[in-house]
Design an enzyme around this catalytic site. Structure first.
Site, PDB file in Angstrom:
ATOM      1  CG  ASP A 160      -1.793   1.451   1.059  1.00 43.51           C
ATOM      2  OD1 ASP A 160      -2.218   1.717   0.223  1.00 43.51           O
ATOM      3  OD2 ASP A 160      -1.269   1.743   2.572  1.00 43.51           O
ATOM      4  CG  LEU A 161       2.056   5.563  -1.992  1.00 44.88           C
ATOM      5  CD1 LEU A 161       3.437   5.442  -2.154  1.00 44.88           C
ATOM      6  CD2 LEU A 161       1.235   6.653  -3.143  1.00 44.88           C
ATOM      7  CG  ASP A 162      -1.830   7.115   0.695  1.00 46.07           C
ATOM      8  OD1 ASP A 162      -0.630   8.265  -0.059  1.00 46.07           O
ATOM      9  OD2 ASP A 162      -2.639   7.159   0.049  1.00 46.07           O
ATOM     10  CE  LYS A 176      -4.753   6.192   9.520  1.00 47.10           C
ATOM     11  NZ  LYS A 176      -3.878   5.888  10.778  1.00 47.10           N
ATOM     12  N   GLY A 177      -7.562   3.638   3.598  1.00 43.81           N
ATOM     13  CA  GLY A 177      -7.443   2.918   2.088  1.00 43.81           C
ATOM     14  C   GLY A 177      -8.762   3.216   1.520  1.00 43.81           C
ATOM     15  NE  ARG A 201      -9.516  12.434  -4.400  1.00 42.13           N
ATOM     16  CZ  ARG A 201      -8.719  12.704  -5.416  1.00 42.13           C
ATOM     17  NH1 ARG A 201      -9.498  13.296  -6.421  1.00 42.13           N
ATOM     18  NH2 ARG A 201      -7.509  11.884  -6.388  1.00 42.13           N
ATOM     19  CB  SER A 258      -2.203   2.676  -3.639  1.00 39.86           C
ATOM     20  OG  SER A 258      -2.323   3.826  -3.312  1.00 39.86           O
ATOM     21  CB  ALA A 259      -7.804   3.360  -2.769  1.00 43.44           C
ATOM     22  CB  SER A 260      -3.125   7.275  -3.698  1.00 41.01           C
ATOM     23  OG  SER A 260      -2.723   8.475  -4.061  1.00 41.01           O
ATOM     24  CG  ASN A 291      -3.172  12.714  -5.599  1.00 36.85           C
ATOM     25  OD1 ASN A 291      -2.973  13.105  -6.331  1.00 36.85           O
ATOM     26  ND2 ASN A 291      -4.301  12.392  -4.327  1.00 36.85           N
ATOM     27  CD  GLU A 301      -3.759  -1.228   3.030  1.00 36.21           C
ATOM     28  OE1 GLU A 301      -3.248  -0.929   3.939  1.00 36.21           O
ATOM     29  OE2 GLU A 301      -4.049  -1.350   2.272  1.00 36.21           O
TER      30      GLU A 301
HETATM   31  C1  BG6 Z   1      -5.240   5.506  -0.003  1.00 36.42           C
HETATM   32  C2  BG6 Z   1      -5.945   6.437   1.318  1.00 36.42           C
HETATM   33  O1  BG6 Z   1      -4.364   5.468   0.551  1.00 36.42           O
HETATM   34  O2  BG6 Z   1      -6.180   6.799  -0.890  1.00 36.42           O
HETATM   35  C3  BG6 Z   1      -7.003   6.858   1.329  1.00 36.42           C
HETATM   36  O3  BG6 Z   1      -5.253   6.007   2.763  1.00 36.42           O
HETATM   37  C4  BG6 Z   1      -7.705   8.090   0.125  1.00 36.42           C
HETATM   38  O4  BG6 Z   1      -6.785   8.599   3.085  1.00 36.42           O
HETATM   39  C5  BG6 Z   1      -7.537   6.891  -1.261  1.00 36.42           C
HETATM   40  O5  BG6 Z   1      -8.455   8.729   0.755  1.00 36.42           O
HETATM   41  C6  BG6 Z   1      -7.095   7.823  -1.702  1.00 36.42           C
HETATM   42  O6  BG6 Z   1      -6.699   8.727  -2.351  1.00 36.42           O
HETATM   43  P1  BG6 Z   1      -6.142  10.523  -3.433  1.00 36.42           P
HETATM   44  O7  BG6 Z   1      -5.275  10.505  -3.021  1.00 36.42           O
HETATM   45  O8  BG6 Z   1      -6.451   9.417  -4.830  1.00 36.42           O
HETATM   46  O9  BG6 Z   1      -7.357  11.077  -2.527  1.00 36.42           O
HETATM   47 MG    MG Z   2      -2.542   2.912   3.247  1.00 40.95          MG
END
Ligand code: BG6
Ligand code: MG
Length: 218
Positions: A9-11, A45-46, A49, A114-116, A118, A169
């Site tokens: 996982d990233l964040d 977390k995880g 958005r 990762s879910a992000s 970014n 994670e």
């Molecule tokens: C997850 C974070 O890795 O990514 C969450 O734990 C976040 O807090 C989710 O909402 C989505 O990330 P982003 O950067 O696309 O808003």
């Molecule tokens: Mg995380």
């Protein structure tokens, strides 16, 4: 040669961005007259958005038009990106670099799960982008953790069977996703929160190289 698929996982696992997500959501919630606790924040977390904003609005009993909802999502990300802009290698969590480079040296396939949306930006900023054999992030999957989708796609891209994958994670949703995918789950963080993981470490400093070798041959 023994091989495992290592999925990170990233964040909150690679970089300490969980605190920035928290700050950005707090700011947005405050403007909407909603307050939420650090315990509630664990539930964000995880989580994607969109799902995060849905949860915050539900906590505050606030409903928004679709247009306003999307505007708030953009605003949150803009605020979050102000923290990310200046990010460098310095913000990698303890021993992350050692672990990644050791596994790479041992020719283990590495994936990001990762879910992000970014994720790629952050990997570039911290100099890790080239290390990963597969990057699966919020731009590739539709189902948020605890759905196992993100990890299943990562395993597939690595060409590894789920039972030969190991997931790191920091979120409960992510541990549940890994467990559902039938992968080994290693929680990074608080053992009270991550009880459902197969194993919990506070930080990667608790996983010296001989232990990583043991995981490879497990
Ligand atoms: C997850 C974070 O890795 O990514 C969450 O734990 C976040 O807090 C989710 O909402 C989505 O990330 P982003 O950067 O696309 O808003
Ligand atoms: Mg995380």
């Amino acid at each position: 040669m023994s091989t495992k698929g290592f999925i990170f996982d990233l964040d909150g696992v690679i970089v300490d961005t969980a605190k920035y997500h928290y700050l950005a959501w707090q700011q947005l919630a405050q403007e909407l007259g909603i307050s939420f606790t650090e315990t509630q924040n664990e539930e964000l977390k995880g989580v994607s958005r969109v799902r995060s904003l849905e949860k915050i609005l539900a906590w505050g009993g606030v409903s928004l038009t679709e247009e306003e909802f999307n505007r708030q999502l953009q605003k949150k990300n803009k605020e979050y990106l102000t923290y990310i802009e200046t990010m460098s290698e310095d913000e990698l969590l303890p021993d992350v670099k050692r672990v990644l480079y050791f596994l790479k040296e041992q020719q283990q396939p590495l994936a990001l799960g990762s879910a992000s949306k970014n994720a790629r930006l952050i990997l570039h900023k911290t100099g890790l982008f080239e290390l990963f054999d597969a990057i699966v992030d919020g731009t590739n999957v539709t189902k948020a953790k605890p759905s196992p989708e993100v990890f299943m796609v990562a395993a597939e891209q690595l060409g590894m069977a789920p039972e030969n994958c190991i997931v790191f994670e920091d979120s409960l949703a992510g541990i549940q996703a890994a467990n559902t995918a039938k992968m080994m789950s290693i929680g990074v963080g608080n053992s009270n929160i991550l009880q459902q993981a197969n194993r919990v470490i506070a930080t990667f400093t608790e996983l010296p190289n001989p232990e990583l070798e043991a995981l490879i041959h497990h």
